[in-house]
Scaffold this motif. Structure first.
Motif, PDB file in Angstrom:
ATOM      1  N   ALA A  32       6.251   6.019   9.995  1.00  0.00           N
ATOM      2  CA  ALA A  32       4.788   6.057   9.912  1.00  0.00           C
ATOM      3  C   ALA A  32       4.175   6.864  11.047  1.00  0.00           C
ATOM      4  CB  ALA A  32       4.233   4.628   9.936  1.00  0.00           C
ATOM      5  N   ARG A  33       4.919   7.065  12.137  1.00  0.00           N
ATOM      6  CA  ARG A  33       4.415   7.848  13.260  1.00  0.00           C
ATOM      7  C   ARG A  33       4.479   9.343  12.994  1.00  0.00           C
ATOM      8  NH1 ARG A  33       1.573   5.116  16.335  1.00  0.00           N
ATOM      9  NH2 ARG A  33       2.081   6.354  18.173  1.00  0.00           N
ATOM     10  N   VAL A  34       5.220   9.744  11.970  1.00  0.00           N
ATOM     11  CA  VAL A  34       5.511  11.162  11.752  1.00  0.00           C
ATOM     12  C   VAL A  34       4.986  11.678  10.415  1.00  0.00           C
ATOM     13  CG1 VAL A  34       7.382  12.859  11.544  1.00  0.00           C
ATOM     14  CG2 VAL A  34       7.567  10.993  13.206  1.00  0.00           C
ATOM     15  N   LEU A  35       5.125  10.889   9.343  1.00  0.00           N
ATOM     16  CA  LEU A  35       4.923  11.418   7.999  1.00  0.00           C
ATOM     17  C   LEU A  35       3.463  11.739   7.678  1.00  0.00           C
ATOM     18  CD1 LEU A  35       7.432   9.301   5.875  1.00  0.00           C
ATOM     19  CD2 LEU A  35       7.756  11.490   7.017  1.00  0.00           C
ATOM     20  N   MET A  36       2.524  10.910   8.098  1.00  0.00           N
ATOM     21  CA  MET A  36       1.116  11.188   7.791  1.00  0.00           C
ATOM     22  C   MET A  36       0.643  12.499   8.442  1.00  0.00           C
ATOM     23  SD  MET A  36      -2.365   8.930   8.336  1.00  0.00           S
ATOM     24  CE  MET A  36      -1.678   7.424   7.640  1.00  0.00           C
ATOM     25  N   PRO A  37       0.902  12.729   9.739  1.00  0.00           N
ATOM     26  CA  PRO A  37       0.525  14.030  10.311  1.00  0.00           C
ATOM     27  C   PRO A  37       1.157  15.208   9.573  1.00  0.00           C
ATOM     28  CG  PRO A  37       1.041  12.485  12.064  1.00  0.00           C
ATOM     29  CD  PRO A  37       1.427  11.818  10.775  1.00  0.00           C
ATOM     30  N   MET A  38       2.387  15.032   9.115  1.00  0.00           N
ATOM     31  CA  MET A  38       3.059  16.094   8.376  1.00  0.00           C
ATOM     32  C   MET A  38       2.321  16.405   7.071  1.00  0.00           C
ATOM     33  SD  MET A  38       7.045  16.152   7.169  1.00  0.00           S
ATOM     34  CE  MET A  38       6.809  14.952   5.874  1.00  0.00           C
ATOM     35  N   ALA A  39       1.921  15.370   6.334  1.00  0.00           N
ATOM     36  CA  ALA A  39       1.192  15.574   5.076  1.00  0.00           C
ATOM     37  C   ALA A  39      -0.158  16.222   5.330  1.00  0.00           C
ATOM     38  CB  ALA A  39       1.024  14.240   4.357  1.00  0.00           C
ATOM     39  N   ALA A  78       6.821   6.633   1.317  1.00  0.00           N
ATOM     40  CA  ALA A  78       7.979   6.861   2.181  1.00  0.00           C
ATOM     41  C   ALA A  78       7.759   6.313   3.586  1.00  0.00           C
ATOM     42  CB  ALA A  78       8.296   8.356   2.251  1.00  0.00           C
ATOM     43  N   GLY A  79       6.514   6.304   4.069  1.00  0.00           N
ATOM     44  CA  GLY A  79       6.241   5.883   5.431  1.00  0.00           C
ATOM     45  C   GLY A  79       5.877   4.427   5.588  1.00  0.00           C
ATOM     46  N   GLY A  80       5.752   3.703   4.463  1.00  0.00           N
ATOM     47  CA  GLY A  80       5.404   2.292   4.545  1.00  0.00           C
ATOM     48  C   GLY A  80       3.995   2.041   5.036  1.00  0.00           C
ATOM     49  N   TYR A  81       3.051   2.944   4.715  1.00  0.00           N
ATOM     50  CA  TYR A  81       1.678   2.788   5.189  1.00  0.00           C
ATOM     51  C   TYR A  81       0.911   1.761   4.365  1.00  0.00           C
ATOM     52  CZ  TYR A  81       2.407   7.249   7.613  1.00  0.00           C
ATOM     53  OH  TYR A  81       2.891   8.246   8.417  1.00  0.00           O
ATOM     54  N   ARG A  82      -0.167   1.261   4.953  1.00  0.00           N
ATOM     55  CA  ARG A  82      -1.180   0.515   4.226  1.00  0.00           C
ATOM     56  C   ARG A  82      -2.315   1.468   3.881  1.00  0.00           C
ATOM     57  NH1 ARG A  82       0.096  -3.240   8.417  1.00  0.00           N
ATOM     58  NH2 ARG A  82      -1.637  -2.386   9.634  1.00  0.00           N
ATOM     59  N   PHE A  83      -3.110   1.078   2.863  1.00  0.00           N
ATOM     60  CA  PHE A  83      -4.237   1.913   2.453  1.00  0.00           C
ATOM     61  C   PHE A  83      -5.167   2.169   3.635  1.00  0.00           C
ATOM     62  CE2 PHE A  83      -8.035   3.217   0.250  1.00  0.00           C
ATOM     63  CZ  PHE A  83      -7.596   3.788  -0.929  1.00  0.00           C
ATOM     64  N   THR A  84      -5.411   1.151   4.452  1.00  0.00           N
ATOM     65  CA  THR A  84      -6.348   1.275   5.565  1.00  0.00           C
ATOM     66  C   THR A  84      -5.838   2.197   6.672  1.00  0.00           C
ATOM     67  OG1 THR A  84      -5.408  -0.760   6.487  1.00  0.00           O
ATOM     68  CG2 THR A  84      -7.424  -0.970   5.180  1.00  0.00           C
ATOM     69  N   ASP A  85      -4.527   2.435   6.739  1.00  0.00           N
ATOM     70  CA  ASP A  85      -4.001   3.351   7.748  1.00  0.00           C
ATOM     71  C   ASP A  85      -4.561   4.760   7.541  1.00  0.00           C
ATOM     72  OD1 ASP A  85      -2.456   1.370   8.934  1.00  0.00           O
ATOM     73  OD2 ASP A  85      -0.743   1.750   7.616  1.00  0.00           O
ATOM     74  N   PHE A  86      -4.672   5.179   6.289  1.00  0.00           N
ATOM     75  CA  PHE A  86      -5.247   6.499   6.000  1.00  0.00           C
ATOM     76  C   PHE A  86      -6.722   6.534   6.395  1.00  0.00           C
ATOM     77  CE2 PHE A  86      -1.415   6.902   3.578  1.00  0.00           C
ATOM     78  CZ  PHE A  86      -1.153   8.256   3.542  1.00  0.00           C
ATOM     79  N   MET A  87      -7.429   5.447   6.159  1.00  0.00           N
ATOM     80  CA  MET A  87      -8.847   5.419   6.502  1.00  0.00           C
ATOM     81  C   MET A  87      -9.046   5.525   8.012  1.00  0.00           C
ATOM     82  SD  MET A  87     -10.097   2.454   3.845  1.00  0.00           S
ATOM     83  CE  MET A  87     -11.827   2.657   4.248  1.00  0.00           C
TER      84      MET A  87
END
Length: 594
Positions: free
Chosen positions: A132-139, A557-566
């Motif tokens: 989760a520390r890596v995948l969202m910035p990559m996207a 893939a990163g195991g995020y919650r919906f609120t993590d994106f927010m």
């Protein structure tokens, strides 16, 4: 507002609701909209079918093929090998963004993320860091890169095509690059200095030691005649305490027992159990059980050659497997593979594996022939969660793919050929050069996106034809009042960003380009800055995991919650909005030459 405008507005509202709810696939929603517009007499058959011959639709299809050629030829392998040497998670995050953002300007975003997700997972596993520390910035970086060129994302092409239909001159291939590069640089700095503190840390210390422990799998195990479980109840066997696995259901012939704890077990019974794969495998061995899905396939060949191996593959966004039952997926005859278990994030599966309908993000644990692995890696509908090793690629093919992609961009930028023709020619040349197989090009094209584009474009015609666009503009201009052109541009950007999070980037472009142009005319300004605002707002969707396909991919893939994106995405959207409203009039003046 006329009756036809009211009907069109109702269709738009219903379509937005269906897009946001995800009850139906986006292409089916678009086709329903198309049928409704024709059936109600709002547009004619010729207008309804015009979207399928539109330049944007054809170009997007060709760009799918070009992206596949770059990926499949092995052109990205040197970068992947270099990134594999990185040991520090923060440095990996930065390196991935710096690599993916420029590539995203020319290579399909989903293909990029699918290529680099397994690499990121491998490094995170090695450094005991949460993905989760890596995948969202990559996207997010893939989106930032995509907006930098006209061909980087389908929404840019769509905005350009719709603008030309309204009589505006077309945008150049690199006309968006100045603003896009500035926003990408600011976005990367934000993600490294601010966003990294907003990213979740909840699984940072819980990274598995092996890729096979991606989560809690559900599998079926058959009780053999010599099993020590025969004659005992599940409660007596204490499966959770002794083995760390948890029974969900007991299958006895055609009977399904949902509360099996008190049932006495017999030979031939099938247990549906849940747990980490290593514990499930240990339980199978110690209790004398068999894997129900092709138990005989788990072992290698008798001569000891060509052994079978375990592989994990995630169902990708847009995969043709989505919604299909496992037995309909065809993995057995396509790859000689057997699905041993399924992991679905946030859900506990309680159906037989063969009856389970696959969903995006499902992780399949496969037993597969080693020789079939290259074909599995090449399947765009599945992401192999291990280091990708494309054995088909060669230096010659890689150089050919890069040269052809560069040629397509150059020819388009110099206006020697129209973009659709240049892209089609490039796809043909890649096929001739052997960058992909004869059938790969058809498998690479995401036909759901092509149908979506072709079917949703006539909605823009209906919005203009019925006067709905003008009515919405009049209402918007009343809100803006006398606050000026910057306020009008801000309204267009913010509304597009909101619609993108609700219904996706392409439908929001179709809905907003005509409105943006009408706003510009009402404000007596050049429409091009307003079209650019629509393109940038639609192509940078950060606040939800459903606004853009790359977000959806890393969400699972990163195991995020919906609120993590927010938490991470909303400040980034606000930053991009402020910078865009300030810089767009600098690069595209409201009154050029005035």
């Amino acid at each position: 507002m006329s009756s036809q405008a009211l009907i069109t507005l109702a269709i738009v509202v219903v379509a937005m609701g269906l897009f946001a709810s995800e009850k139906l696939r986006v292409d089916l929603v678009a086709l329903l909209v198309l049928v409704a517009l024709v059936a109600l007499g709002i547009i004619g058959p010729e207008q309804a079918l015009a979207g399928f011959s539109n330049e944007a639709t054809v170009t997007v299809a060709a760009m799918f093929a070009l992206s596949l050629g770059v990926e499949r030829s092995g052109a990205l392998e040197p970068l992947i090998r270099l990134l594999l040497r990185i040991r520090r998670p923060w440095l990996l995050t930065l390196a991935l963004m710096l690599v993916i953002a420029p590539l995203g300007a020319f290579v399909k975003n989903i293909a990029l993320v699918a290529t680099f997700v397994p690499l990121a997972l491998r490094v995170c596993q090695r450094t005991q860091t949460s993905p989760a520390r890596v995948l969202m910035p990559m996207a997010f970086a893939a989106q930032m890169g995509g907006v930098c060129t006209l061909v980087g994302t389908s929404s840019n092409l769509l905005a350009d095509t719709l603008a030309q239909q309204h009589g505006l001159p077309g945008f150049g291939v690199f006309e968006f690059t100045r603003l896009g590069a500035l926003l990408a640089a600011v976005g990367i700095v934000y993600l490294m200095l601010v966003g990294r503190w907003l990213l979740p840390r909840h699984v940072e210390a819980a990274m598995p030691a092996e890729p096979a422990e991606i989560g809690k799998y559900v599998t079926e195990l058959k009780i053999g005649p010599n099993s020590p479980l025969v004659g005992h109840s599940i409660a007596d066997a204490k499966l959770g305490e002794r083995y760390g696995v948890y029974p969900l259901e007991l299958l006895r012939g055609e009977r399904r027992m949902w509360s099996p704890r008190s049932q006495q077990l017999a030979a031939g019974d099938v247990l549906l159990v849940r747990g980490d794969w290593e514990k499930l495998e240990e339980f199978r061995r110690r209790a004398g059980l068999e894997n129900v899905p092709g138990a005989g396939h788990v072992r290698g060949r008798e001569d000891g050659e060509d052994p079978r191996l375990l592989a994990e593959a995630m169902v990708a966004p847009g995969s043709p497997l989505e919604g299909r039952r496992l037995e309909e997926a065809g993995l057995d005859w396509r790859y000689d593979a057997v699905v041993l278990a399924i992991h679905r994030r946030g859900h506990v599966l309680r159906e037989k594996l063969s009856d389970t309908r696959l969903a995006v993000g499902d992780v399949l644990l496969l037993v597969i022939d080693r020789q079939a692995m290259p074909r599995l890696r090449a399947d765009s509908g599945l992401i192999v969660l291990s280091e990708r090793e494309d054995r088909v690629g060669t230096p010659r093919r890689a150089l050919a793919a890069l040269a052809i992609m560069f040629g397509v961009v150059l020819v388009s930028a110099l206006h020697w050929l129209p973009i659709p023709i240049a892209a089609i020619a490039g796809a043909v040349l890649m096929a001739i050069a052997g960058c992909y197989g004869r059938k790969d090009i058809y498998e690479a094209i995401d036909w759901k996106i092509i149908v979506l584009l072709g079917a949703i474009l006539p909605l823009g015609i209906a919005i203009e034809k019925t006067g709905l666009s003008q009515a919405l503009v009049d209402a918007g201009m009343q809100l803006v009042g006398s606050h000026g052109l910057l306020a009008a541009l801000f309204m267009v950007y913010l509304l597009t960003a909101l619609l993108t999070e609700l219904m996706g980037h392409n439908p929001s472009v179709v809905l907003m380009v005509g409105i943006a142009i009408s706003v510009a005319h009402a404000a007596h300004a050049d429409p091009r800055p307003f079209v650019v605002a629509v393109a940038f707002a639609a192509a940078t969707s950060f606040a939800t995991p459903v606004g853009y396909p790359t977000n959806t991919m890393v969400y699972y893939a990163g195991g995020y919650r919906f609120t993590d994106f927010m938490k991470v995405g909303i400040p980034l959207i606000a930053l991009f909005c402020a910078l865009s409203v300030w810089l767009i009039p600098v690069f595209w003046p409201f009154h050029p030459g005035g």
